[in-house]
Each structure stands twice: as structure tokens, then as C-alpha cells.
Design a protein around this motif. Structure first.
Motif, PDB file in Angstrom:
ATOM      1  N   HIS A   1       0.833  -1.198   0.000  1.00 43.02           N
ATOM      2  CA  HIS A   1       0.000   0.000   0.000  1.00 43.02           C
ATOM      3  C   HIS A   1       0.872   1.254   0.000  1.00 43.02           C
ATOM      4  CE1 HIS A   1      -3.962  -1.915   1.599  1.00 43.02           C
ATOM      5  NE2 HIS A   1      -3.399  -2.636   0.662  1.00 43.02           N
TER       6      HIS A   1
ATOM      7  N   GLU B   1     -15.428   1.787 -14.698  1.00 43.65           N
ATOM      8  CA  GLU B   1     -16.218   3.015 -14.736  1.00 43.65           C
ATOM      9  C   GLU B   1     -15.752   3.937 -15.856  1.00 43.65           C
ATOM     10  OE1 GLU B   1     -15.830   4.633 -10.873  1.00 43.65           O
ATOM     11  OE2 GLU B   1     -17.139   3.153  -9.908  1.00 43.65           O
TER      12      GLU B   1
ATOM     13  N   LYS C   1      -9.122  -5.265  -7.147  1.00 47.53           N
ATOM     14  CA  LYS C   1     -10.566  -5.118  -7.342  1.00 47.53           C
ATOM     15  C   LYS C   1     -10.942  -3.645  -7.448  1.00 47.53           C
ATOM     16  CE  LYS C   1     -12.148  -9.404  -5.150  1.00 47.53           C
ATOM     17  NZ  LYS C   1     -12.866  -9.985  -3.979  1.00 47.53           N
ATOM     18  N   ARG C   2     -10.290  -2.837  -6.607  1.00 45.89           N
ATOM     19  CA  ARG C   2     -10.566  -1.402  -6.660  1.00 45.89           C
ATOM     20  C   ARG C   2     -10.133  -0.820  -8.001  1.00 45.89           C
ATOM     21  NH1 ARG C   2      -8.328   0.311  -0.659  1.00 45.89           N
ATOM     22  NH2 ARG C   2     -10.030  -0.599   0.560  1.00 45.89           N
ATOM     23  N   LEU C   3      -8.949  -1.235  -8.465  1.00 47.07           N
ATOM     24  CA  LEU C   3      -8.460  -0.745  -9.746  1.00 47.07           C
ATOM     25  C   LEU C   3      -9.391  -1.167 -10.890  1.00 47.07           C
ATOM     26  CD1 LEU C   3      -4.595  -1.308  -9.481  1.00 47.07           C
ATOM     27  CD2 LEU C   3      -5.804   0.865  -9.530  1.00 47.07           C
ATOM     28  N   LYS C   4      -9.831  -2.428 -10.857  1.00 44.94           N
ATOM     29  CA  LYS C   4     -10.722  -2.918 -11.918  1.00 44.94           C
ATOM     30  C   LYS C   4     -12.027  -2.126 -11.921  1.00 44.94           C
ATOM     31  CE  LYS C   4     -12.720  -7.141 -13.828  1.00 44.94           C
ATOM     32  NZ  LYS C   4     -14.036  -6.522 -14.125  1.00 44.94           N
ATOM     33  N   ARG C   5     -12.534  -1.817 -10.723  1.00 44.90           N
ATOM     34  CA  ARG C   5     -13.774  -1.051 -10.649  1.00 44.90           C
ATOM     35  C   ARG C   5     -13.595   0.343 -11.250  1.00 44.90           C
ATOM     36  NH1 ARG C   5     -14.642  -1.811  -5.710  1.00 44.90           N
ATOM     37  NH2 ARG C   5     -13.847   0.133  -4.829  1.00 44.90           N
ATOM     38  N   ILE C   6     -12.456   0.965 -10.961  1.00 42.14           N
ATOM     39  CA  ILE C   6     -12.165   2.290 -11.514  1.00 42.14           C
ATOM     40  C   ILE C   6     -12.054   2.228 -13.032  1.00 42.14           C
ATOM     41  CG2 ILE C   6     -10.432   4.128 -11.636  1.00 42.14           C
ATOM     42  CD1 ILE C   6      -9.812   3.504  -8.677  1.00 42.14           C
TER      43      ILE C   6
ATOM     44  N   VAL D   1      -7.497  -6.882  -2.860  1.00 44.27           N
ATOM     45  CA  VAL D   1      -8.302  -5.708  -2.510  1.00 44.27           C
ATOM     46  C   VAL D   1      -8.003  -4.560  -3.454  1.00 44.27           C
ATOM     47  CG1 VAL D   1      -8.797  -3.990  -0.737  1.00 44.27           C
ATOM     48  CG2 VAL D   1      -8.459  -6.382  -0.084  1.00 44.27           C
ATOM     49  N   ILE D   2      -6.718  -4.275  -3.631  1.00 44.26           N
ATOM     50  CA  ILE D   2      -6.332  -3.173  -4.513  1.00 44.26           C
ATOM     51  C   ILE D   2      -6.691  -3.477  -5.961  1.00 44.26           C
ATOM     52  CG2 ILE D   2      -4.330  -2.002  -5.522  1.00 44.26           C
ATOM     53  CD1 ILE D   2      -3.132  -1.761  -2.842  1.00 44.26           C
TER      54      ILE D   2
END
Length: 241
Positions: A162, A224, A216-221, A213-214
Motif C-alpha cells: 500500500h 467506470e 478489485k478497486r483498480l478494476k472497478r475504476i 483488494v487493490i
């Protein structure tokens, strides 16, 4: 193969270091009693009498023979209760609140005043160094437990990733804001893009690919952003990734 050392039963190499640390705690208790000229049996009886931690002599003697399960050191309340009971037992023995059967009261009282009360007055600390020493040994035992060490190491690695990610992104945005020639700026009517070098993206991916975790967040961004751009085929993009 099983063998005894410092009142601890060892069984297997995996938890040998942990058991050694448990043995160090028990040895320290004996040492502290010797410093106070307090017989260990008197200490155990005074400890049980406090009713703060172990409440029967057999339970206390069991851990003083076989050591503590790792779950004991994971439980902050149990650790705190043990430290408080130990400190209170010494105090009660020195102040006459617990009758001594095998120790000389006047000697214990004098030693306690010299090693605990006078020292606390000089240092201004709320607790004695006896408590501090025991607390340290408990922390070392917790770190020596294989499962605890593995968990702590995993948490450390996550925090490092992180931190690395934050440094990485901060560096990119600093470069962009300074209009450095490192990245190509592309603008259209709706979006502003920055074309980042492939080697930089690969390094970033390698840094974070094992952090679900990271990722998944990147994929979501990315999803979008790409949904807003109808020319992007999400299926092909995910397959390529």
C-alpha cells in the motif's frame, strides 16, 4: 522426541522458539521472586488470592509447567490481568496483606521498598520495572509463535505494498502536474488522458498483483472509465489483462 527444560515441555521443532519464550517468562517470575527474597510458593498463593487472573492454584501451576497457549497472549485482557495480578501479588506480600508461610516478611518488605516503591518514586512511572519486564517477555512470546509471526508478516507486506502504491501514484501525479516530458498528454472533448510508459505500468502491476483488494478497486475504476468510452470492449480488455 520430548524433553524438559526450564519447566517447559517441548514437542516438535515448529514451536520450539515459542516455548522457549514461555520458559523465559516463567524464569523471569522466579528471578523477580528471588530479587524480593520471596519464596515462589508464597508468590503463587498471593497471585491466586488476588482473584484477578488465574483463580485456582492448579490452573496457575499448569501454565507454569507447560507454558501458555498462543491464544492467551493474543487476548489483551488476559495479558493485562496476568500482569496486574503479578504486580498486586508482590505488593500484597510486601505490605502484609497476604500472610507469608515460607518467606521472611521484614526482608520482603525491605526489598520491595528498595526495588519497587523507591524506584517508582524516582522514575515517576505508574508501574514497576517488574511489570515492564514481564510485558516485554509476553510480547516476545507472541512474536515467536509461528502463526502470529506469519500473520504479522502478512500484514506488514500488505502495508508495504500500500505504501509503495501511494509513492508510485504520488510520483506520477507530481510529474504530470509539473508538466514533465515523461508522459504524453492526450485531450479530447470529454477526457484528458496521460499515456504512461509500459515499463512503469508493468512495475505497478507486479507490485500490486497479489493484493486482491487493490486489484478489485483498480478494476472497478477502470470499468467506470471504460463504460463511459463506448469504443472499449470490456471483455477483450479483461482477456488481454
Amino acid at each position: 522426541m520430548k524433553k524438559y527444560k526450564n519447566f517447559i515441555l517441548y514437542d516438535g521443532e515448529q514451536d520450539f522458539l515459542y516455548q522457549m519464550k514461555c520458559a523465559d517468562i516463567i524464569l523471569l517470575l522466579h528471578t523477580l521472586c528471588k530479587e524480593l527474597c520471596l519464596d515462589f510458593q508464597d508468590f503463587k498463593e498471593a497471585f491466586i488470592e488476588t482473584g484477578i487472573s488465574y483463580k485456582d492454584i492448579k490452573s496457575l501451576e499448569r501454565v507454569l509447567t507447560n507454558g501458555w497457549p498462543p491464544s492467551f497472549f493474543h487476548n489483551d485482557k488476559k495479558r493485562e490481568n496476568f500482569l496486574t495480578a503479578t504486580e498486586k501479588a508482590f505488593e500484597n506480600c510486601a505490605h502484609g496483606k497476604h500472610p507469608l508461610r515460607k518467606s521472611d516478611f521484614e526482608t520482603v518488605k525491605k526489598r520491595y521498598k528498595c526495588l519497587v516503591e523507591d524506584e517508582k518514586e524516582r522514575s515517576g512511572e505508574e508501574h514497576s520495572r517488574f511489570r515492564a519486564q514481564l510485558s516485554l517477555e509476553m510480547t516476545l512470546a507472541l512474536r515467536a509463535d509461528p502463526e502470529s509471526f506469519a500473520k504479522e508478516e502478512a500484514e506488514f507486506q500488505i502495508s508495504q505494498r500500500h505504501r509503495g502504491a501511494k509513492i508510485f501514484w504520488d510520483g506520477i501525479w507530481t510529474t504530470i502536474e509539473n508538466k514533465n516530458a515523461g508522459y504524453e498528454r492526450i485531450e479530447d472533448e470529454t477526457w484528458t488522458y496521460y499515456k504512461i510508459h509500459e515499463i512503469t505500468c508493468v512495475h505497478f502491476f507486479e507490485l500490486l498483483k497479489n493484493d486482491p483488494v487493490i486489484m478489485k478497486r483498480l478494476k472497478r475504476i477502470f470499468d467506470e472509465v471504460d463504460r463511459a468510452d463506448q469504443s472499449v470492449d470490456l471483455t477483450k480488455r479483461d482477456t488481454a489483462t
